[in-house]
Write an enzyme that holds these catalytic residues in place. Sequence first.
Site, mmCIF file in Angstrom:
data_model
loop_
_atom_site.group_PDB
_atom_site.id
_atom_site.type_symbol
_atom_site.label_atom_id
_atom_site.label_comp_id
_atom_site.label_asym_id
_atom_site.label_seq_id
_atom_site.Cartn_x
_atom_site.Cartn_y
_atom_site.Cartn_z
ATOM 1 N N ALA A 72 0.824 -1.204 0.000
ATOM 2 C CA ALA A 72 0.000 0.000 0.000
ATOM 3 C C ALA A 72 0.862 1.260 0.000
ATOM 4 O O ALA A 72 1.986 1.267 0.516
ATOM 5 C CB ALA A 72 -0.920 0.003 1.216
ATOM 6 N N GLY A 117 0.826 -5.567 0.722
ATOM 7 C CA GLY A 117 -0.163 -5.704 -0.348
ATOM 8 C C GLY A 117 0.428 -6.190 -1.655
ATOM 9 O O GLY A 117 -0.275 -6.798 -2.466
ATOM 10 N N GLU A 120 0.403 -9.803 -1.293
ATOM 11 C CA GLU A 120 -0.994 -10.244 -1.337
ATOM 12 C C GLU A 120 -1.517 -10.305 -2.775
ATOM 13 O O GLU A 120 -2.307 -11.195 -3.111
ATOM 14 C CB GLU A 120 -1.856 -9.326 -0.478
ATOM 15 C CG GLU A 120 -1.612 -9.544 1.008
ATOM 16 C CD GLU A 120 -2.345 -8.558 1.885
ATOM 17 O OE1 GLU A 120 -3.111 -8.988 2.756
ATOM 18 O OE2 GLU A 120 -2.155 -7.330 1.692
ATOM 19 N N GLU A 140 2.773 -6.014 7.862
ATOM 20 C CA GLU A 140 1.801 -5.005 8.278
ATOM 21 C C GLU A 140 1.768 -4.745 9.776
ATOM 22 O O GLU A 140 1.565 -3.602 10.218
ATOM 23 C CB GLU A 140 0.398 -5.395 7.784
ATOM 24 C CG GLU A 140 0.165 -5.159 6.309
ATOM 25 C CD GLU A 140 0.576 -6.324 5.424
ATOM 26 O OE1 GLU A 140 0.192 -6.344 4.248
ATOM 27 O OE2 GLU A 140 1.291 -7.225 5.923
#
Length: 266
Positions: A72, A117, A120, A140
């Site tokens: 992110a 992310g 992910e 995270e």
Amino acid sequence: MSEERFGEFVLVRRHEQGHVAELVLDRPKAMNAVSTEMARSIAGACAALGEDRDVRVVVLASTHERAFCVGADLKERNSLSDAELVRQRPVAREAYTGVLELPVPTVAAVHGFALGGGFELALACDVIVADRTAVVGLPEVSVGVIPGGGGTQLLPRRVGAARAAELIFSARRVEAVEAGELGLVDQVVEEGRDRESALALAARIAGNSPVGLRAAKRALRLGQGLDLRAGLEVEDAAWRAVAFSGDRAEGVAAFNEKRKPEWPGE
């Protein structure tokens, strides 16, 4: 090969031969950090690819030399109010679920950093090919949040609950060789060959029945987490969907006639 832009940061390449498309992360100045705008573009590209019946396999790749995706966009996140963050959340989720719910097989081509992310997005793919420069992880909790792009659900499905817990709780980064040993990635290839290897695998997959590929992916995904009896019912429903298809008839005929099948895709 044709190219189509989705916003400023996402590129879709459709290869003229082989029914393979690439969804390319292209925000090099930020090492492909996923901003709100980029998330919208990823979701839009996935929607278009999912509707394209000519596409049989999607490769998720990056234009950045040293990163697949660093996760992110934390600089953007730092500027958001609580209310703005709430509004941004569904946009971010659409990007990750967009990749996860592509109806065709997906292959991630990973090099350099694939963190948070970014990892992910790779986990949302069916197969992950990584070169020896890859560094993956879900860090995270080290910045006060949790994996929110599917990591807490996808990682244990790959490596088991205890291993996923250790990796998520420790926030540690894992280099390519260990990542291969742990099952965080599926293939480890020589430096600089992740995209080439992913495309080669995609081409091999794409030579098979498009109806069969979509049905097999549906059965694999829907059957995860079910007990065996329920999973076999999912498989049976997928089998019935393909058993009377044109692809099945062509596949059997081509096998008996010792020729390459010409899939009707229906």
